[in-house]
Structures are given as C-alpha cells and as structure tokens.
Design a protein around this motif. Sequence first.
Motif, PDB file in Angstrom:
ATOM      1  N   LEU A  70      -3.254 -13.870  -6.530  1.00 41.04           N
ATOM      2  CA  LEU A  70      -1.531 -13.904  -6.136  1.00 41.04           C
ATOM      3  C   LEU A  70      -1.962 -13.214  -4.574  1.00 41.04           C
ATOM      4  CD1 LEU A  70       0.604 -14.334  -6.077  1.00 41.04           C
ATOM      5  CD2 LEU A  70       0.639 -12.894  -7.829  1.00 41.04           C
ATOM      6  N   ASP A  71      -1.844 -13.850  -3.754  1.00 42.28           N
ATOM      7  CA  ASP A  71      -1.198 -13.164  -2.652  1.00 42.28           C
ATOM      8  C   ASP A  71       0.056 -12.224  -1.817  1.00 42.28           C
ATOM      9  OD1 ASP A  71      -3.998 -13.562  -2.069  1.00 42.28           O
ATOM     10  OD2 ASP A  71      -3.590 -14.673  -0.799  1.00 42.28           O
ATOM     11  N   VAL A  72      -0.214 -11.521  -2.108  1.00 39.40           N
ATOM     12  CA  VAL A  72       1.712 -11.137  -2.074  1.00 39.40           C
ATOM     13  C   VAL A  72       2.010 -10.217  -0.463  1.00 39.40           C
ATOM     14  CG1 VAL A  72       3.000  -8.983  -2.590  1.00 39.40           C
ATOM     15  CG2 VAL A  72       1.537  -9.779  -4.264  1.00 39.40           C
ATOM     16  N   TRP A  73       2.861 -11.133   0.358  1.00 43.33           N
ATOM     17  CA  TRP A  73       2.691 -11.135   1.593  1.00 43.33           C
ATOM     18  C   TRP A  73       4.013 -10.597   2.428  1.00 43.33           C
ATOM     19  CZ3 TRP A  73      -0.322 -11.450   5.456  1.00 43.33           C
ATOM     20  CH2 TRP A  73      -2.110 -12.861   5.367  1.00 43.33           C
ATOM     21  N   ALA A  74       3.941  -9.039   2.149  1.00 40.54           N
ATOM     22  CA  ALA A  74       5.442  -8.141   2.323  1.00 40.54           C
ATOM     23  C   ALA A  74       5.483  -7.764   3.544  1.00 40.54           C
ATOM     24  CB  ALA A  74       5.251  -6.965   1.045  1.00 40.54           C
ATOM     25  N   THR A  75       6.964  -7.565   3.826  1.00 36.27           N
ATOM     26  CA  THR A  75       6.992  -6.870   5.712  1.00 36.27           C
ATOM     27  C   THR A  75       7.999  -6.008   5.439  1.00 36.27           C
ATOM     28  OG1 THR A  75       7.703  -9.420   5.863  1.00 36.27           O
ATOM     29  CG2 THR A  75       8.437  -7.805   7.098  1.00 36.27           C
ATOM     30  N   CYS A  76       7.190  -4.876   5.534  1.00 33.61           N
ATOM     31  CA  CYS A  76       7.992  -3.458   5.085  1.00 33.61           C
ATOM     32  C   CYS A  76       8.894  -2.882   6.640  1.00 33.61           C
ATOM     33  CB  CYS A  76       6.874  -2.478   5.729  1.00 33.61           C
ATOM     34  SG  CYS A  76       6.861  -1.101   4.863  1.00 33.61           S
ATOM     35  N   ARG A  77       9.770  -2.483   6.285  1.00 33.83           N
ATOM     36  CA  ARG A  77      10.880  -2.196   6.704  1.00 33.83           C
ATOM     37  C   ARG A  77      10.672  -1.118   8.011  1.00 33.83           C
ATOM     38  NH1 ARG A  77      16.053  -4.028   6.499  1.00 33.83           N
ATOM     39  NH2 ARG A  77      15.335  -4.785   4.800  1.00 33.83           N
ATOM     40  N   HIS A  78       9.777  -0.041   7.539  1.00 34.56           N
ATOM     41  CA  HIS A  78       9.152   0.807   8.493  1.00 34.56           C
ATOM     42  C   HIS A  78       8.726   0.350   9.307  1.00 34.56           C
ATOM     43  CE1 HIS A  78      11.073   3.148   5.220  1.00 34.56           C
ATOM     44  NE2 HIS A  78       9.738   2.940   4.490  1.00 34.56           N
ATOM     45  N   PRO A  79       8.891   1.003  10.837  1.00 34.18           N
ATOM     46  CA  PRO A  79       7.941   0.189  12.003  1.00 34.18           C
ATOM     47  C   PRO A  79       6.807   0.831  11.838  1.00 34.18           C
ATOM     48  CG  PRO A  79       9.896   2.418  12.345  1.00 34.18           C
ATOM     49  CD  PRO A  79       9.746   2.089  11.437  1.00 34.18           C
ATOM     50  N   ALA A  80       5.985   0.040  12.466  1.00 37.76           N
ATOM     51  CA  ALA A  80       4.077  -0.061  12.484  1.00 37.76           C
ATOM     52  C   ALA A  80       3.747   1.237  12.311  1.00 37.76           C
ATOM     53  CB  ALA A  80       3.622  -0.970  13.294  1.00 37.76           C
ATOM     54  N   ALA A  81       4.280   2.431  13.485  1.00 41.83           N
ATOM     55  CA  ALA A  81       3.933   3.177  13.634  1.00 41.83           C
ATOM     56  C   ALA A  81       3.806   4.388  13.174  1.00 41.83           C
ATOM     57  CB  ALA A  81       4.202   3.909  15.201  1.00 41.83           C
ATOM     58  N   ASP A  82       5.064   4.249  11.791  1.00 41.12           N
ATOM     59  CA  ASP A  82       5.140   5.423  11.104  1.00 41.12           C
ATOM     60  C   ASP A  82       4.100   4.791   9.723  1.00 41.12           C
ATOM     61  OD1 ASP A  82       6.348   7.380   9.569  1.00 41.12           O
ATOM     62  OD2 ASP A  82       8.324   6.855  10.114  1.00 41.12           O
ATOM     63  N   ILE A  83       2.324   5.596  10.230  1.00 41.97           N
ATOM     64  CA  ILE A  83       1.827   5.583   9.499  1.00 41.97           C
ATOM     65  C   ILE A  83       1.969   5.835   7.634  1.00 41.97           C
ATOM     66  CG2 ILE A  83       0.442   4.554  11.019  1.00 41.97           C
ATOM     67  CD1 ILE A  83      -0.726   7.189  10.270  1.00 41.97           C
ATOM     68  N   MET A  84       2.584   6.744   7.390  1.00 45.68           N
ATOM     69  CA  MET A  84       2.628   6.897   6.206  1.00 45.68           C
ATOM     70  C   MET A  84       4.237   6.988   5.083  1.00 45.68           C
ATOM     71  SD  MET A  84       0.806  10.215   6.510  1.00 45.68           S
ATOM     72  CE  MET A  84       0.782  10.554   5.041  1.00 45.68           C
ATOM     73  N   LYS A  85       5.185   6.365   6.254  1.00 39.43           N
ATOM     74  CA  LYS A  85       6.218   5.419   5.472  1.00 39.43           C
ATOM     75  C   LYS A  85       6.008   4.224   4.801  1.00 39.43           C
ATOM     76  CE  LYS A  85       9.593   8.611   7.522  1.00 39.43           C
ATOM     77  NZ  LYS A  85      11.565   8.207   7.364  1.00 39.43           N
ATOM     78  N   VAL A  86       4.980   3.639   5.651  1.00 35.20           N
ATOM     79  CA  VAL A  86       4.108   2.103   5.276  1.00 35.20           C
ATOM     80  C   VAL A  86       3.620   2.519   4.250  1.00 35.20           C
ATOM     81  CG1 VAL A  86       2.767   0.584   6.690  1.00 35.20           C
ATOM     82  CG2 VAL A  86       4.912   0.915   7.848  1.00 35.20           C
ATOM     83  N   PHE A  87       2.590   3.416   4.593  1.00 35.58           N
ATOM     84  CA  PHE A  87       1.099   3.275   3.514  1.00 35.58           C
ATOM     85  C   PHE A  87       1.653   3.925   2.015  1.00 35.58           C
ATOM     86  CE2 PHE A  87      -1.763   2.874   6.621  1.00 35.58           C
ATOM     87  CZ  PHE A  87      -2.683   1.854   6.289  1.00 35.58           C
ATOM     88  N   ASN A  88       3.093   4.812   2.457  1.00 38.58           N
ATOM     89  CA  ASN A  88       3.481   4.871   0.785  1.00 38.58           C
ATOM     90  C   ASN A  88       4.581   3.995   0.354  1.00 38.58           C
ATOM     91  OD1 ASN A  88       5.054   7.313  -1.190  1.00 38.58           O
ATOM     92  ND2 ASN A  88       6.785   6.441   0.188  1.00 38.58           N
ATOM     93  N   ALA A  89       4.760   3.099   0.763  1.00 42.01           N
ATOM     94  CA  ALA A  89       6.260   2.047   0.391  1.00 42.01           C
ATOM     95  C   ALA A  89       4.946   0.878   0.229  1.00 42.01           C
ATOM     96  CB  ALA A  89       6.748   1.266   2.000  1.00 42.01           C
ATOM     97  N   LYS A  90       3.436   0.860   0.049  1.00 40.50           N
ATOM     98  CA  LYS A  90       2.769  -0.082  -0.175  1.00 40.50           C
ATOM     99  C   LYS A  90       2.116   0.750  -1.059  1.00 40.50           C
ATOM    100  CE  LYS A  90      -1.802  -2.397   1.355  1.00 40.50           C
ATOM    101  NZ  LYS A  90      -2.486  -2.720   2.208  1.00 40.50           N
TER     102      LYS A  90
END
Length: 245
Positions: free
Chosen positions: A175-195
């Motif tokens: 099962l592949d879960v394709w999720a689009t994050c709202r945080h900017p790609a450069a804000d890697i800490m928020k992106v990886f925290n959401a993941k």
Amino acid sequence: TCICVWAFMLGFVFIIVWGVDVNLVVIPYISVIGSVIVLMGRAPGDIISGALYILLFRPYDIGDRVTISHPGEKADLWSLVVKQIDVVRTHFLTSHGELLLIENHLLRNMSMVNLSRSGPTTMMIRVQTPVVTPKERMTELVDCINQYVSEKEPDWIEVDCLFSSTDLSEGHLNLDVWATCRHPAADIMKVFNAKSQLVLFLHAYMQSANIEYVRPLQPFISKTSEMLNFAERESNNRSAAPASS
C-alpha cells in the motif's frame, strides 16, 4: 577558454595596427603567456566556466537549502545550506554544521535540487499489509488515513492511497501512501516531523486493527506459478532424454 583566445587574438590585431615591433615585444610576451597557460592547465577555463554558471544561471542564493548529487544518482549528503558564494567556489553548511567547499565548475556538472525554490513536498510511505487481511479492514485502513490527513490540515494538503503491487511469495500487499505536505520543502524539520507523526499513526492503527505483517514460513504458490514450474520440469526432462540414451 574561448574568451581568453578571443581576447588574445583581438590584442594581437591591435598591436599590428599600432605598428609595434613584433620581434621585440610580442614574441617574448607570447612565450611568457604560453608558459603560464601550460603551467596552470585547465584552471583558467574551470574558473571562468564556474563563474559564468553562478552569475548567469544563479541556481541558488545565500541561505537557500539544496541537495546535490551526480546525475541519475541519489544525493550522498543531506540537504546543504548555502553560506557564501565566491567566484571560484561555494561555501555550504551540512546538516551537522560542518563547512563544505565545492568548486563552482564541479557544481556545473552535478544535479541540484533547490528546496527553497520548490513547491509542496509529496512523499511516499509504503505499508506492507498481509494478503490474508479482509477487504473490509483494508478499506477501513485507507479511510482512516484519509480522515487523519483531513484532521491534520496544518501539516497535510492531500493524500492518495494506492495498492501498487502484490508479493505472494512474501505474503503481503504493498500500500503506497502518497501524502503532500503543507510545509515548504526547505523546512525539513517540520516536513520530517509531519512524516514521523503519520508513520506512528499507521503503526498504531494497524496494531489496534490486528493488521500485522508476519513473513510466512512457506511461500504462497499460485496455480499459475505451479503450472509454469511443471511445464519447465517437463521441458528439462525432454531435453535431457536424448543425452542419457
């Protein structure tokens, strides 16, 4: 290199027009310049090509977060932050705070992703579910993922869940879960925290729903694969019969 050649030719033409004695002035200077070029090798051309790449294309600015890799390969380093841009080289800060210097002419031949200029990040999380899981539980799992993303609106924009492949020999569905994050790609800490929060949710829900992947002791064998194996054995027996006789 081409600019140096054109400048040299233009200067030589001006010297001839001005009537300067070639034997006394030009030839000694040509010898000196030629010796310097031979000693420096490719350095002048590399410096000029790297400077033109930075000045004309401007692939990044100071403070941008980028990833660098060889074309067609994954990045060996985590994201880098541009600290200083010079004519010859660019100064980067690694994720560990280390200072990394890379020549600009080398960057010209590398693949670069500028996270600070990129849009929303879409990431894929692959979940392995047992093939024996009932269809109703699979549907509930997908519905719960969609509900989680809709409730976490500050972190996520949308999500798509697709059963991409099956591996009967291993006993699971992918099962592949394709999720689009709202945080900017450069804000890697928020992106990886959401993941990280999404992965923990998947783990907790699958445990509560008793959807736990266990590798089978014996691989699953479908009728199709069994027939193919039988046909292959028959073919090998027929080819080996004349040799034994």
